[in-house]
Design a protein around this motif. Structure first.
Motif, PDB file in Angstrom:
ATOM      1  N   ASP A  94       0.820  -1.199   0.000  1.00 35.38           N
ATOM      2  CA  ASP A  94       0.000   0.000   0.000  1.00 35.38           C
ATOM      3  C   ASP A  94       0.862   1.260   0.000  1.00 35.38           C
ATOM      4  N   GLN A  95       0.533   2.171  -0.908  1.00 37.43           N
ATOM      5  CA  GLN A  95       1.160   3.486  -1.036  1.00 37.43           C
ATOM      6  C   GLN A  95       2.692   3.426  -1.176  1.00 37.43           C
ATOM      7  N   PRO A  96       3.178   2.575  -2.064  1.00 35.22           N
ATOM      8  CA  PRO A  96       4.634   2.587  -2.302  1.00 35.22           C
ATOM      9  C   PRO A  96       5.035   3.787  -3.151  1.00 35.22           C
ATOM     10  N   GLN A  97       6.197   4.333  -2.872  1.00 33.06           N
ATOM     11  CA  GLN A  97       6.759   5.420  -3.667  1.00 33.06           C
ATOM     12  C   GLN A  97       8.206   5.072  -3.989  1.00 33.06           C
ATOM     13  N   LEU A  98       8.545   5.126  -5.276  1.00 34.58           N
ATOM     14  CA  LEU A  98       9.888   4.799  -5.727  1.00 34.58           C
ATOM     15  C   LEU A  98      10.408   5.923  -6.606  1.00 34.58           C
ATOM     16  N   THR A  99      11.606   6.400  -6.302  1.00 28.61           N
ATOM     17  CA  THR A  99      12.252   7.428  -7.114  1.00 28.61           C
ATOM     18  C   THR A  99      13.557   6.869  -7.670  1.00 28.61           C
ATOM     19  N   VAL A 100      13.614   6.773  -8.989  1.00 28.60           N
ATOM     20  CA  VAL A 100      14.806   6.253  -9.671  1.00 28.60           C
ATOM     21  C   VAL A 100      15.480   7.413 -10.388  1.00 28.60           C
ATOM     22  N   GLU A 101      16.772   7.576 -10.151  1.00 25.42           N
ATOM     23  CA  GLU A 101      17.535   8.637 -10.786  1.00 25.42           C
ATOM     24  C   GLU A 101      18.721   8.048 -11.536  1.00 25.42           C
ATOM     25  N   GLN A 102      18.952   8.564 -12.718  1.00 18.33           N
ATOM     26  CA  GLN A 102      20.143   8.195 -13.484  1.00 18.33           C
ATOM     27  C   GLN A 102      20.973   9.448 -13.685  1.00 18.33           C
ATOM     28  N   ASN A 103      22.210   9.428 -13.183  1.00 21.47           N
ATOM     29  CA  ASN A 103      23.045  10.622 -13.278  1.00 21.47           C
ATOM     30  C   ASN A 103      23.664  10.742 -14.665  1.00 21.47           C
ATOM     31  N   ARG A 104      24.421  11.780 -14.868  1.00 19.25           N
ATOM     32  CA  ARG A 104      24.996  12.051 -16.194  1.00 19.25           C
ATOM     33  C   ARG A 104      26.022  11.001 -16.606  1.00 19.25           C
ATOM     34  N   SER A 105      26.498  10.227 -15.657  1.00 20.42           N
ATOM     35  CA  SER A 105      27.432   9.138 -15.979  1.00 20.42           C
ATOM     36  C   SER A 105      26.710   7.834 -16.292  1.00 20.42           C
ATOM     37  N   GLY A 106      25.373   7.866 -16.213  1.00 17.30           N
ATOM     38  CA  GLY A 106      24.595   6.664 -16.504  1.00 17.30           C
ATOM     39  C   GLY A 106      24.381   5.768 -15.310  1.00 17.30           C
ATOM     40  N   GLU A 107      24.792   6.183 -14.111  1.00 22.55           N
ATOM     41  CA  GLU A 107      24.650   5.366 -12.914  1.00 22.55           C
ATOM     42  C   GLU A 107      23.304   5.636 -12.251  1.00 22.55           C
ATOM     43  N   LEU A 108      22.682   4.552 -11.740  1.00 25.43           N
ATOM     44  CA  LEU A 108      21.406   4.652 -11.064  1.00 25.43           C
ATOM     45  C   LEU A 108      21.605   4.807  -9.558  1.00 25.43           C
ATOM     46  N   ASN A 109      20.601   5.357  -8.902  1.00 23.48           N
ATOM     47  CA  ASN A 109      20.652   5.497  -7.448  1.00 23.48           C
ATOM     48  C   ASN A 109      20.196   4.234  -6.738  1.00 23.48           C
ATOM     49  N   LEU A 110      20.120   3.116  -7.471  1.00 23.87           N
ATOM     50  CA  LEU A 110      19.727   1.828  -6.918  1.00 23.87           C
ATOM     51  C   LEU A 110      20.886   0.854  -7.003  1.00 23.87           C
ATOM     52  N   ALA A 111      21.002  -0.008  -6.004  1.00 26.93           N
ATOM     53  CA  ALA A 111      22.001  -1.079  -6.066  1.00 26.93           C
ATOM     54  C   ALA A 111      21.466  -2.202  -6.940  1.00 26.93           C
ATOM     55  N   ARG A 112      22.359  -2.979  -7.507  1.00 31.71           N
ATOM     56  CA  ARG A 112      21.957  -4.121  -8.332  1.00 31.71           C
ATOM     57  C   ARG A 112      22.133  -5.394  -7.519  1.00 31.71           C
ATOM     58  N   PRO A 113      21.022  -6.013  -7.066  1.00 31.40           N
ATOM     59  CA  PRO A 113      21.146  -7.244  -6.274  1.00 31.40           C
ATOM     60  C   PRO A 113      21.695  -8.382  -7.104  1.00 31.40           C
ATOM     61  N   ASP A 114      22.238  -9.361  -6.419  1.00 26.91           N
ATOM     62  CA  ASP A 114      22.787 -10.531  -7.097  1.00 26.91           C
ATOM     63  C   ASP A 114      21.643 -11.315  -7.724  1.00 26.91           C
ATOM     64  N   PRO A 115      21.543 -11.359  -9.065  1.00 35.76           N
ATOM     65  CA  PRO A 115      20.394 -12.030  -9.693  1.00 35.76           C
ATOM     66  C   PRO A 115      20.366 -13.522  -9.412  1.00 35.76           C
ATOM     67  N   GLY A 116      21.528 -14.091  -9.078  1.00 37.92           N
ATOM     68  CA  GLY A 116      21.564 -15.516  -8.790  1.00 37.92           C
ATOM     69  C   GLY A 116      20.837 -15.889  -7.517  1.00 37.92           C
ATOM     70  N   GLN A 117      20.537 -14.896  -6.668  1.00 38.32           N
ATOM     71  CA  GLN A 117      19.855 -15.149  -5.402  1.00 38.32           C
ATOM     72  C   GLN A 117      18.343 -15.169  -5.527  1.00 38.32           C
ATOM     73  N   LEU A 118      17.806 -14.877  -6.706  1.00 39.49           N
ATOM     74  CA  LEU A 118      16.367 -14.848  -6.874  1.00 39.49           C
ATOM     75  C   LEU A 118      15.803 -16.259  -6.893  1.00 39.49           C
ATOM     76  N   GLY A 119      14.906 -16.547  -5.944  1.00 39.99           N
ATOM     77  CA  GLY A 119      14.260 -17.845  -5.901  1.00 39.99           C
ATOM     78  C   GLY A 119      12.976 -17.850  -6.696  1.00 39.99           C
ATOM     79  N   ALA A 120      12.423 -19.032  -6.896  1.00 36.42           N
ATOM     80  CA  ALA A 120      11.171 -19.161  -7.628  1.00 36.42           C
ATOM     81  C   ALA A 120      10.052 -18.472  -6.845  1.00 36.42           C
ATOM     82  N   LEU A 121       9.061 -17.976  -7.575  1.00 35.03           N
ATOM     83  CA  LEU A 121       7.956 -17.254  -6.959  1.00 35.03           C
ATOM     84  C   LEU A 121       6.655 -17.698  -7.600  1.00 35.03           C
ATOM     85  N   SER A 122       5.632 -17.867  -6.748  1.00 31.91           N
ATOM     86  CA  SER A 122       4.305 -18.195  -7.264  1.00 31.91           C
ATOM     87  C   SER A 122       3.275 -17.580  -6.330  1.00 31.91           C
ATOM     88  N   LEU A 123       2.617 -16.512  -6.793  1.00 33.03           N
ATOM     89  CA  LEU A 123       1.611 -15.820  -5.999  1.00 33.03           C
ATOM     90  C   LEU A 123       0.243 -15.981  -6.631  1.00 33.03           C
TER      91      LEU A 123
END
Length: 476
Positions: free
Chosen positions: A113-142
Motif C-alpha cells: 500500500d502506497q509505495p513510492q519509488l524514485t529512480v535517478e540516473q546521473n549524467r554518468s549513466g549510474e542509477l541510485n539503486l544497487a543491483r542485487p545478485d540475480p543468482g539469489q532470486l528464488g522461484a515465486l508463485s503468488l
C-alpha cells in the motif's frame, strides 16, 4: 475386516480430522506467539541482503490469522548510500496454510500500500539503486499481488527528462517465475491482471485515466486493451513485449482520436489560442535492452490527419502575401507546429519555436493536413507531410532522428501548384541546439507570393523544377 468397511470408520475419520485441527491450532497459536521484534529484524536483514540496499521497518510486524495466516509491516523505507529511494505505508504477506504446518513460509498473497519509488540516473549513466545478485532470486508463485496508490518517478539527468506515474493500482491474480538469473526470471515470468493509473507524465506532457489489462506467460506479454486520455483525445491500442530470448522486443499499436490541438498549443504557450482536432495512429516495432537501443532500432509508421484547424494571433496567408515578408518569420516554426505536430514538438522540446508562438494579428486556418512518416532504424522520415490554407500549401521533407536526438535535414517549403518550392528553410543538428538556416527564396521576382504560387515556378522561370512535394494533398 478392512478398515474401509469397518463400522467405526467414521469415528477414525473424525479422530484424524480432530488431530489435524489440533496440529493446525498449535501451529497457529505458535504463529501468534512469535516475537514480532525478532521477525522485524530478520525481515530487515533478509530484504536488505536480497535488494543490496538498507531496508528499515519502523514499526513491529503484526501477525494475523484472518483472512489467512499472514504478517503485516508498516512504514517501510529503502535507503541506498544514505538516501531514501523507496517507501511504503504498509506491506502484508499472506502464507499458504499447508506449507506453514510443515514449518515452511510460502507466500501466497501480497498487498503493498502506497509505495513510492524514485529512480535517478546521473549524467554518468549510474542509477541510485544497487543491483542485487540475480543468482539469489528464488522461484515465486503468488495467487494475488495487489498494489494500491503507487507512485513512481524516473529522472534521467543525461537527457533531462522526468517521467512520473501517479496513483496507480495493480491487481494481478497470477504472478510466477522459476527464479535464477534475471534472464531466466524473465524467460519464465507469467502474469495476469490489470493496472489503472491516474496519470502518466513526461515533463509537460501528460496522459490521464490510464488503464491496462495484462496477460502473459513464458516471458511474452500483451497489454491489451491499453486506454488513456491525452489532450482530451481517446487513446487506445495494444503493446506486445517478449523477454523470452535475446534482447526484449516491443510492438506498439496505438490510436489517438480527437487530439485537441488547442490544448496542446496552450501547453506550450498558455497565452496562445487554437482550435481543432487531430487523429494520430502509430505502429512501431523495436528491440533492445536499453532505452537508447530501443530508440535506434525502432521501425514502423506514424500518420496524422486533420481538417479545420485554426491558430489565433497569426495570419500565415498575410505573412506570405509578399515573399519579402518570409524573412521576418521562420518556416521551421510553421512546420514544427502544423506538420511535425505533437510528435515533433515533444521530441524537440529543447528548441523554443518563438517565431510563430510570439504571434501577431489575425488567425490562420488549416483546411486540411496530412502527416505520414516512415520510421526506420530510429529515424522518422517524412513520406507525405503537408497542409493547406485557403491560399497556400506548405510541405515538409527530411526526418527526426530519435536515436541520435537530432534533426535529419528537415526542410519546410511553400510550394506551388506543381509541388515546386518557392521558398524553403532547413534545420539540422541536435534537438537541444539546432542550426537554423535563413529562409531561402528560390525564385527572385518581385510581386505577391500568392501570384507566384498560383502561376507556378516553371511559368515564371521557364525552367523545369524538381518537385519538393509529390504527395496527395491538392493545392488550394
Amino acid at each position: 475386516m478392512p478398515i474401509g468397511n469397518h463400522p467405526f470408520r467414521n469415528v477414525v475419520r473424525i479422530v484424524l480430522a480432530l488431530v489435524a485441527l489440533l496440529i493446525l491450532a498449535v501451529a497457529l497459536a505458535a504463529w501468534l506467539l512469535i516475537d514480532s521484534d525478532q521477525i522485524r529484524q530478520q525481515l530487515e536483514a533478509r530484504l536488505s541482503k536480497s535488494l543490496g540496499m538498507e531496508v528499515q521497518i519502523h514499526r513491529s510486524p503484526r501477525l494475523s490469522l484472518l483472512p489467512g495466516p499472514g504478517v503485516s509491516v508498516e512504514k517501510l523505507e529503502v535507503r541506498h548510500q544514505d538516501r531514501a529511494v523507496a517507501t511504503a505505508e504498509s506491506l502484508r504477506v499472506g502464507f499458504a496454510i499447508t506449507p506453514l504446518l510443515r514449518g515452511t513460509l510460502q507466500p501466497e498473497t501480497v498487498h503493498l500500500d502506497q509505495p513510492q519509488l524514485t529512480v535517478e540516473q546521473n549524467r554518468s549513466g549510474e542509477l541510485n539503486l544497487a543491483r542485487p545478485d540475480p543468482g539469489q532470486l528464488g522461484a515465486l508463485s503468488l495467487q494475488q499481488l495487489r498494489v494500491t496508490d503507487a507512485r513512481l518517478r524516473y529522472q534521467d539527468r543525461t537527457t533531462e527528462t522526468d517521467w512520473q506515474l501517479a496513483q496507480c493500482d495493480v491487481n494481478l491474480h497470477v504472478l510466477r517465475h522459476g527464479g535464477g538469473t534475471v534472464d531466466q526470471v524473465l524467460a519464465t515470468l507469467a502474469a495476469e491482471g490489470a493496472m489503472q493509473c491516474q496519470s502518466l507524465s513526461r515533463d509537460r506532457f501528460r496522459l490521464s485515466d490510464l488503464s491496462v489489462e495484462l496477460k502473459g506467460d513464458q516471458g511474452a506479454f500483451t497489454l491489451d486493451p491499453l486506454t488513456a486520455v491525452a489532450f482530451d483525445g481517446a487513446l487506445s491500442g495494444r503493446i506486445a513485449a517478449d523477454f523470452s530470448a535475446g534482447p526484449p522486443t516491443l510492438r506498439i499499436e496505438q490510436r489517438l482520436d480527437g487530439f485537441d490541438f488547442g490544448a496542446f498549443i496552450r501547453l506550450l504557450n498558455p497565452d496562445q489560442q487554437a482550435t481543432g482536432k487531430i487523429d494520430l495512429e502509430l505502429d512501431l516495432q523495436t528491440a533492445g535492452a536499453s532505452l537508447p537501443a530501443l530508440r535506434q532500432s525502432a521501425s514502423g509508421k506514424l500518420t496524422m490527419s486533420a481538417t479545420e484547424l485554426t491558430f489565433q494571433g497569426y495570419d500565415l496567408d498575410e505573412q506570405l502575401e509578399d515573399y519579402t515578408e518570409t524573412q521576418r518569420f521562420n518556416l521551421i516554426d510553421v512546420g514544427a507546429v502544423f506538420l511535425a505536430g505533437p510528435v515533433g514538438l515533444a521530441v524537440t522540446r529543447g528548441y523554443a519555436f518563438t517565431g510563430l508562438l510570439a504571434g501577431s494579428e489575425g488567425s490562420t486556418t488549416i483546411e486540411q493536413m496530412v502527416s505520414e512518416w516512415a520510421i526506420e532504424a530510429g529515424v522518422a522520415r517524412s513520406s507525405d507531410v503537408a497542409f493547406r490554407t485557403p491560399k497556400h500549401r506548405l510541405a515538409l521533407s527530411g526526418g527526426l532522428d530519435f536515436g541520435n536526438a537530432s534533426f535529419h535535414q528537415l526542410k519546410v517549403a511553400v510550394v506551388d501548384s506543381e509541388g515546386c518550392a518557392v521558398v524553403e528553410q532547413q534545420i539540422t543538428g541536435p534537438f537541444h541546439d539546432p542550426k537554423i538556416d535563413k529562409p531561402n527564396v528560390l525564385v527572385a521576382v518581385t510581386g505577391p507570393m500568392l501570384n507566384l504560387v498560383e502561376r507556378g515556378v516553371q511559368a515564371v522561370t521557364n525552367n523545369d523544377c524538381a518537385p519538393f512535394y509529390t504527395g496527395a494533398l491538392p493545392p488550394p
